[in-house]
Design a protein around this motif. Structure first.
Motif, mmCIF file in Angstrom:
data_model
loop_
_atom_site.group_PDB
_atom_site.id
_atom_site.type_symbol
_atom_site.label_atom_id
_atom_site.label_comp_id
_atom_site.label_asym_id
_atom_site.label_seq_id
_atom_site.Cartn_x
_atom_site.Cartn_y
_atom_site.Cartn_z
ATOM 1 N N HIS A 143 0.786 -0.834 -0.446
ATOM 2 C CA HIS A 143 0.148 -0.147 0.279
ATOM 3 C C HIS A 143 0.745 1.309 0.126
ATOM 4 O O HIS A 143 0.616 2.624 -0.524
ATOM 5 C CB HIS A 143 -0.835 0.027 1.363
ATOM 6 C CG HIS A 143 -2.169 -1.092 1.069
ATOM 7 N ND1 HIS A 143 -3.039 -1.172 0.594
ATOM 8 C CD2 HIS A 143 -1.836 -2.564 1.435
ATOM 9 C CE1 HIS A 143 -3.616 -2.372 0.787
ATOM 10 N NE2 HIS A 143 -3.292 -3.481 1.342
ATOM 11 N N ARG A 235 2.073 8.761 -1.098
ATOM 12 C CA ARG A 235 1.039 7.979 -0.415
ATOM 13 C C ARG A 235 0.298 8.319 1.252
ATOM 14 O O ARG A 235 1.834 8.302 1.647
ATOM 15 C CB ARG A 235 1.637 7.005 -0.817
ATOM 16 C CG ARG A 235 1.569 6.457 -1.944
ATOM 17 C CD ARG A 235 1.882 5.536 -2.775
ATOM 18 N NE ARG A 235 0.551 4.242 -2.861
ATOM 19 C CZ ARG A 235 0.734 4.170 -3.878
ATOM 20 N NH1 ARG A 235 0.782 4.529 -4.994
ATOM 21 N NH2 ARG A 235 -0.779 3.058 -3.753
ATOM 22 N N HIS A 254 -10.302 6.712 8.165
ATOM 23 C CA HIS A 254 -10.169 5.260 6.914
ATOM 24 C C HIS A 254 -10.750 5.899 6.159
ATOM 25 O O HIS A 254 -10.906 6.247 4.895
ATOM 26 C CB HIS A 254 -10.330 4.625 7.150
ATOM 27 C CG HIS A 254 -9.444 3.751 8.481
ATOM 28 N ND1 HIS A 254 -8.797 2.478 8.626
ATOM 29 C CD2 HIS A 254 -8.919 5.209 9.460
ATOM 30 C CE1 HIS A 254 -8.409 2.868 9.883
ATOM 31 N NE2 HIS A 254 -8.040 4.227 10.466
ATOM 32 N N LEU A 255 -12.354 6.259 5.829
ATOM 33 C CA LEU A 255 -13.644 6.118 5.002
ATOM 34 C C LEU A 255 -12.992 7.534 4.324
ATOM 35 O O LEU A 255 -13.261 7.454 3.338
ATOM 36 C CB LEU A 255 -14.889 6.098 5.380
ATOM 37 C CG LEU A 255 -15.451 5.255 6.613
ATOM 38 C CD1 LEU A 255 -16.602 4.937 6.972
ATOM 39 C CD2 LEU A 255 -15.148 4.277 5.185
ATOM 40 N N ALA A 257 -10.390 9.261 4.129
ATOM 41 C CA ALA A 257 -9.025 9.334 3.384
ATOM 42 C C ALA A 257 -9.694 9.045 1.970
ATOM 43 O O ALA A 257 -9.336 9.380 1.007
ATOM 44 C CB ALA A 257 -8.426 8.737 3.670
ATOM 45 N N HIS A 258 -10.094 7.573 2.095
ATOM 46 C CA HIS A 258 -10.890 7.070 0.601
ATOM 47 C C HIS A 258 -11.711 7.754 -0.305
ATOM 48 O O HIS A 258 -11.128 7.585 -1.847
ATOM 49 C CB HIS A 258 -11.553 5.796 1.458
ATOM 50 C CG HIS A 258 -10.741 4.587 1.456
ATOM 51 N ND1 HIS A 258 -10.071 3.833 0.110
ATOM 52 C CD2 HIS A 258 -10.834 3.497 2.335
ATOM 53 C CE1 HIS A 258 -9.494 2.802 0.673
ATOM 54 N NE2 HIS A 258 -9.698 2.607 1.753
ATOM 55 N N LEU A 259 -12.677 8.982 0.736
ATOM 56 C CA LEU A 259 -13.736 9.201 -0.500
ATOM 57 C C LEU A 259 -12.859 10.388 -1.149
ATOM 58 O O LEU A 259 -13.345 11.339 -1.753
ATOM 59 C CB LEU A 259 -14.396 9.732 1.023
ATOM 60 C CG LEU A 259 -15.708 8.589 0.688
ATOM 61 C CD1 LEU A 259 -16.324 9.348 2.210
ATOM 62 C CD2 LEU A 259 -16.215 8.316 -0.577
ATOM 63 N N SER A 261 -9.139 10.953 -1.946
ATOM 64 C CA SER A 261 -8.281 10.305 -2.091
ATOM 65 C C SER A 261 -8.272 10.262 -3.655
ATOM 66 O O SER A 261 -7.659 10.515 -4.665
ATOM 67 C CB SER A 261 -8.201 9.203 -2.685
ATOM 68 O OG SER A 261 -6.557 8.464 -2.906
ATOM 69 N N LYS A 267 -2.470 10.121 -3.112
ATOM 70 C CA LYS A 267 -3.682 8.962 -2.482
ATOM 71 C C LYS A 267 -4.002 8.835 -1.563
ATOM 72 O O LYS A 267 -2.578 8.375 -0.810
ATOM 73 C CB LYS A 267 -2.289 7.825 -3.331
ATOM 74 C CG LYS A 267 -2.817 6.080 -2.890
ATOM 75 C CD LYS A 267 -4.241 6.546 -4.271
ATOM 76 C CE LYS A 267 -4.895 5.104 -3.643
ATOM 77 N NZ LYS A 267 -5.752 4.651 -4.720
ATOM 78 N N GLY A 269 -5.592 6.288 1.695
ATOM 79 C CA GLY A 269 -6.374 5.308 1.928
ATOM 80 C C GLY A 269 -5.953 4.723 3.365
ATOM 81 O O GLY A 269 -4.939 4.852 3.832
ATOM 82 N N THR A 270 -6.405 2.782 3.328
ATOM 83 C CA THR A 270 -6.220 2.511 4.703
ATOM 84 C C THR A 270 -6.494 0.666 4.138
ATOM 85 O O THR A 270 -7.044 0.781 2.489
ATOM 86 C CB THR A 270 -7.026 2.656 6.028
ATOM 87 O OG1 THR A 270 -6.863 1.567 6.757
ATOM 88 C CG2 THR A 270 -8.635 2.237 4.860
ATOM 89 N N PHE A 271 -6.064 -0.208 4.880
ATOM 90 C CA PHE A 271 -6.161 -1.138 4.219
ATOM 91 C C PHE A 271 -6.841 -3.069 5.619
ATOM 92 O O PHE A 271 -6.492 -2.252 6.455
ATOM 93 C CB PHE A 271 -5.389 -2.022 3.651
ATOM 94 C CG PHE A 271 -4.115 -2.490 4.251
ATOM 95 C CD1 PHE A 271 -3.419 -3.646 5.112
ATOM 96 C CD2 PHE A 271 -3.259 -1.006 4.456
ATOM 97 C CE1 PHE A 271 -2.692 -3.376 5.372
ATOM 98 C CE2 PHE A 271 -1.676 -1.041 6.472
ATOM 99 C CZ PHE A 271 -1.940 -2.867 5.883
#
Length: 325
Positions: A143, A235, A254-255, A257-259, A261, A267, A269-271
């Motif tokens: 990641h 990233r 976390h959400l 960050a995804h929204l 990106s 970049k 995100g999380t995982f």
């Protein structure tokens, strides 16, 4: 056999964990029975024990009460018996991996979450590796995509995942800066960090320094704050960071960050870490080559699992806490 037992969820380890005699587990066709010599404690241990945030219960750990006898997961030990469908393992093999209820004398382990123990580690050291090591490896390699010469910032560098992430990022050629408190700075330097930032004295996102990769393992800093430490095409990987929320527990960050990106050059995100034997073998190779080593802070006997979890919750841990059995 002796085992830590938990009958109900609760946030205080002293209230919900006890040592008891229970039956030895029965293995299925694709499982291995391991005589556990050591296990370890990580932040996830508390989440499984407390059943918080609530979504963890929906992930298979039990809705109203714990599905497994105890919250232990990482382990190292000796194969006692193998299921009828198991190949690649035999009684007497020294192994490490991930199970459920590893705070016990015996544990059942699926073969896809088990690997030969690194030859140069004790059982206690090997037990410190699986969950934290896998999380760090996947954060750095998959990641963060760390490459040689990149500048890497690791927030929470002194913890269980952080100590592995520092070493793995170095192994992949990164120039690593670790963020931690004053008391833990020397420990982070000792595991190979090129630079250390004391967050009690400096702001790592002051705009003066920029990093190709930021791994946020500790803390609850806003995504906007973390972005200030990134290069324009850098990233951000959010690995940890929690709140006391019972429903989301920090997952909302976390959400966000995804929204965000797709709309910025960076970049974000999380995982969710993948528990698999192939990556355990990768960690084994890195350990046996001398590129990484577990940093063990303290060791506790099985009867003191609650004390180990309490020590972790108090925030003083440098590296990993090991349970010997």
């Amino acid at each position: 056999m002796k085992s830590i037992v938990q009958d109900r969820y609760g946030p205080a380890p002293e209230d919900v964990l006890r040592l008891a005699e229970i039956d030895k587990p029965t293995i299925q066709r694709d499982e291995v029975l391991v005589r556990v010599h050591a296990a370890s404690v990580d932040r996830g241990t508390w989440h499984v024990m407390a059943g918080l945030p609530y979504p963890i219960r929906l992930a298979g750990f039990g809705l109203r009460r714990p599905k497994s006898p105890n919250p232990g997961r990482s382990l190292a030990g000796t194969v006692e018996a193998v299921g009828a469908g198991v190949t690649g393992f035999k009684p007497g093999d020294e192994v490490f991996g991930i199970s459920s209820s590893s705070f016990a004398e015996y544990a059942r382990v699926r073969t896809d979450k088990l690997a030969p123990k690194p030859a140069n580690l004790s059982f206690g050291q090997a037990a410190a590796v699986p969950i934290s090591g896998l999380t760090a490896l996947q954060a750095v390699r998959d990641h963060g995509r760390v490459q040689a010469g990149q500048k890497v910032l690791i927030v929470g560098a002194s913890g269980g995942v952080g100590t592995f992430a520092v070493q793995i990022a170095k192994a992949y050629g990164g120039e690593v800066t670790g963020v931690c408190s004053t008391a833990k700075a020397d420990a982070v330097r000792a595991i190979g960090a090129d630079h250390v930032i004391d967050y009690t004295r400096e702001d790592f996102a002051d705009g003066q320094r920029r990093y190709d990769v930021v791994l946020d393992i500790g803390g609850n800093r806003r995504v906007s704050h973390l972005r200030r430490a990134l290069t324009p095409r850098g990233r951000l990987v959010i690995v940890g960071g929690e709140t006391d929320g019972r429903w989301l527990g920090g997952i909302d960050r976390h959400l966000r960050a995804h929204l965000l990106s797709p709309f910025v050059g960076q970049k974000l995100g999380t995982f969710v870490s993948s528990e698999n034997a192939q990556d355990l073998m990768t960690l084994r190779d890195l350990i046996e080559s001398g590129k990484i080593a577990p940093a063990v802070d303290r060791t506790y006997p099985l009867s003191e699992v609650a004390a180990a979890i309490r020590y972790m919750l108090d925030g003083q841990t440098r590296g990993k806490l090991v349970i010997t059995i």
